[in-house]
Design an enzyme around this catalytic site. Structure first.
Site, PDB file in Angstrom:
ATOM      1  N   TYR A  84     -87.068  10.634  90.432  1.00 62.10           N
ATOM      2  CA  TYR A  84     -88.342  11.318  90.686  1.00 62.10           C
ATOM      3  C   TYR A  84     -88.611  11.557  92.166  1.00 62.10           C
ATOM      4  O   TYR A  84     -89.508  12.314  92.525  1.00 62.10           O
ATOM      5  CB  TYR A  84     -89.522  10.574  90.041  1.00 62.10           C
ATOM      6  N   GLU A  85     -87.833  10.905  93.039  1.00 63.64           N
ATOM      7  CA  GLU A  85     -88.004  11.153  94.472  1.00 63.64           C
ATOM      8  C   GLU A  85     -87.316  12.460  94.885  1.00 63.64           C
ATOM      9  O   GLU A  85     -87.347  12.833  96.052  1.00 63.64           O
ATOM     10  CB  GLU A  85     -87.409   9.999  95.280  1.00 63.64           C
ATOM     11  N   ALA A 112     -89.341  -3.039  87.588  1.00 66.69           N
ATOM     12  CA  ALA A 112     -90.700  -3.236  87.101  1.00 66.69           C
ATOM     13  C   ALA A 112     -90.893  -2.217  85.994  1.00 66.69           C
ATOM     14  O   ALA A 112     -90.426  -1.079  86.110  1.00 66.69           O
ATOM     15  CB  ALA A 112     -91.692  -2.987  88.224  1.00 66.69           C
ATOM     16  N   MET A 203     -89.042   3.891  85.309  1.00 74.08           N
ATOM     17  CA  MET A 203     -88.571   5.148  85.911  1.00 74.08           C
ATOM     18  C   MET A 203     -87.212   5.011  86.594  1.00 74.08           C
ATOM     19  O   MET A 203     -86.910   5.780  87.511  1.00 74.08           O
ATOM     20  CB  MET A 203     -89.609   5.636  86.928  1.00 74.08           C
ATOM     21  N   SER A 204     -86.443   4.045  86.187  1.00 75.91           N
ATOM     22  CA  SER A 204     -85.161   3.826  86.886  1.00 75.91           C
ATOM     23  C   SER A 204     -84.122   3.269  85.917  1.00 75.91           C
ATOM     24  O   SER A 204     -84.253   3.405  84.703  1.00 75.91           O
ATOM     25  CB  SER A 204     -85.382   2.830  88.039  1.00 75.91           C
ATOM     26  N   ASN A 227     -97.316  -4.427  83.939  1.00 75.06           N
ATOM     27  CA  ASN A 227     -98.613  -3.878  83.497  1.00 75.06           C
ATOM     28  C   ASN A 227     -98.473  -3.413  82.053  1.00 75.06           C
ATOM     29  O   ASN A 227     -97.358  -3.155  81.595  1.00 75.06           O
ATOM     30  CB  ASN A 227     -98.988  -2.667  84.372  1.00 75.06           C
ATOM     31  N   HIS A 239     -99.913   1.525  91.205  1.00 74.99           N
ATOM     32  CA  HIS A 239     -98.670   0.929  91.722  1.00 74.99           C
ATOM     33  C   HIS A 239     -98.928  -0.447  92.336  1.00 74.99           C
ATOM     34  O   HIS A 239     -98.059  -1.308  92.332  1.00 74.99           O
ATOM     35  CB  HIS A 239     -98.014   1.882  92.731  1.00 74.99           C
TER      36      HIS A 239
HETATM   37  N1  HPA Z   1     -94.524   3.128  83.445  1.00 75.52           N
HETATM   38  C1  HPA Z   1     -93.410   3.526  84.086  1.00 75.52           C
HETATM   39  N2  HPA Z   1     -92.856   2.853  85.061  1.00 75.52           N
HETATM   40  C2  HPA Z   1     -93.424   1.703  85.429  1.00 75.52           C
HETATM   41  C3  HPA Z   1     -94.582   1.219  84.811  1.00 75.52           C
HETATM   42  C4  HPA Z   1     -95.166   1.977  83.763  1.00 75.52           C
HETATM   43  O1  HPA Z   1     -96.197   1.615  83.158  1.00 75.52           O
HETATM   44  N3  HPA Z   1     -94.885   0.040  85.415  1.00 75.52           N
HETATM   45  C5  HPA Z   1     -93.935  -0.175  86.361  1.00 75.52           C
HETATM   46  N4  HPA Z   1     -93.054   0.837  86.370  1.00 75.52           N
END
Ligand code: HPA
Length: 269
Positions: A84-85, A112, A203-204, A227, A239
């Site tokens: 996404y970068e 994460a 996202m990775s 989260n 974030h």
């Molecule tokens: N969604 C996508 N990527 C993330 C999230 C999320 O809720 N939390 C940390 N990375």
């Protein structure tokens, strides 16, 4: 071309290291401090590595840290590149290709991620037993869960389960869904990911899993569920929450990963 890039990047890194790493670890958002657990650290900043871009995400410090864990030589990446970068998938996977050229046998991919399971908790750690490509880059069809060899070798998952059990660390297991980002998902997307069998959204990692398997590396994926994913709670996501929860989970994360590294060293994985 990208293989030449990886070779050139590896050559530059090799000259700066006092030894050859056997295990690589890519540290996700909020987890970068783990590198501080390595003994006799030697760092290489991304600016000194040919073909490496500079990371742009807060919480991703751009450097490699080489050191030992229980005598096992390890190289840790503080900071990864995301699709996404605006990076190509070749660039996103360059670190994995570089590590393969440094001679590592195994790679631990950490991230994460948003928790998609209502009964789980923020801060839970999840072993990635399968993945879903929810980016629709390659196909508009419903993604299928990919598990087993060579992407999620049962041998490393078993090792991580044993380490968790022996150290009283409770871990979840589940399917990581790769989402495009950079925006968090919509509640409808999260509902669909859950229906498809996903447990975490991030996202990775999936491009790195694929590249590592292609390079013949043994992969272990660990998500820190920082989260609840979109729509699962009333409050909006941000974030900062991701980084804060990652930092809170960092001691448990470190115990798990250090335990895994210790066993890797003993068992010659
Ligand atoms: N969604 C996508 N990527 C993330 C999230 C999320 O809720 N939390 C940390 N990375």
């Amino acid at each position: 071309m990208i293989l030449t890039f990886a070779e050139e990047a590896a050559a530059a890194v090799r000259t700066r290291l006092p030894g050859s790493p056997r295990v690589a670890i890519i540290l996700g958002s909020g987890l970068a401090d783990f590198a501080g657990n390595l003994a006799d650290p030697v760092t290489v900043s991304y600016g000194d590595i040919p073909h490496y871009p500079q990371p742009t995400v807060p919480g991703h410090v751009g450097r490699l840290v080489y050191g030992t864990a229980d005598g096992l030589p390890v190289i840790a990446a503080r900071g990864r590149f995301h699709y996404y970068e605006g990076h190509s998938l070749e660039t996103v996977t360059l670190p994995v290709r570089l590590f393969a050229r440094l001679g590592v046998e195994s790679i631990i991919l950490t991230n994460a991620a948003g928790c998609v399971c209502p009964g789980w908790n923020e801060g839970d750690l999840m072993l990635i037993t399968g993945h879903l490509d929810y980016t629709f880059i390659e196909s508009a069809a419903d993604p299928e869960i990919i598990s087993g060899e060579p992407y999620h070798p049962p041998q490393l998952l078993d090792l991580a389960r044993q380490v968790a059990g022996e150290n009283g660390i409770s871990i979840r297991e589940g399917v990581y869904a790769w989402c495009l980002g950079p925006a968090f998902e919509t509640p409808a997307e999260i509902r669909e990911i859950r229906a498809l069998g996903g447990h975490a959204a991030g996202m990775s990692t999936v491009p790195e899993i694929r590249a590592a398997a292609e390079e013949g590396l043994k992969v272990l994926g660990i998500s820190c569920l920082t989260n609840y994913a979109a729509g699962m709670r009333d409050q909006p996501l941000n974030h900062k929450e991701v980084l804060d929860t990652g930092r809170r989970a960092k001691d448990t994360f470190a115990r798990l990963v250090l335990g895994v590294l210790e066993r890797m060293g003993i068992e010659e994985l």
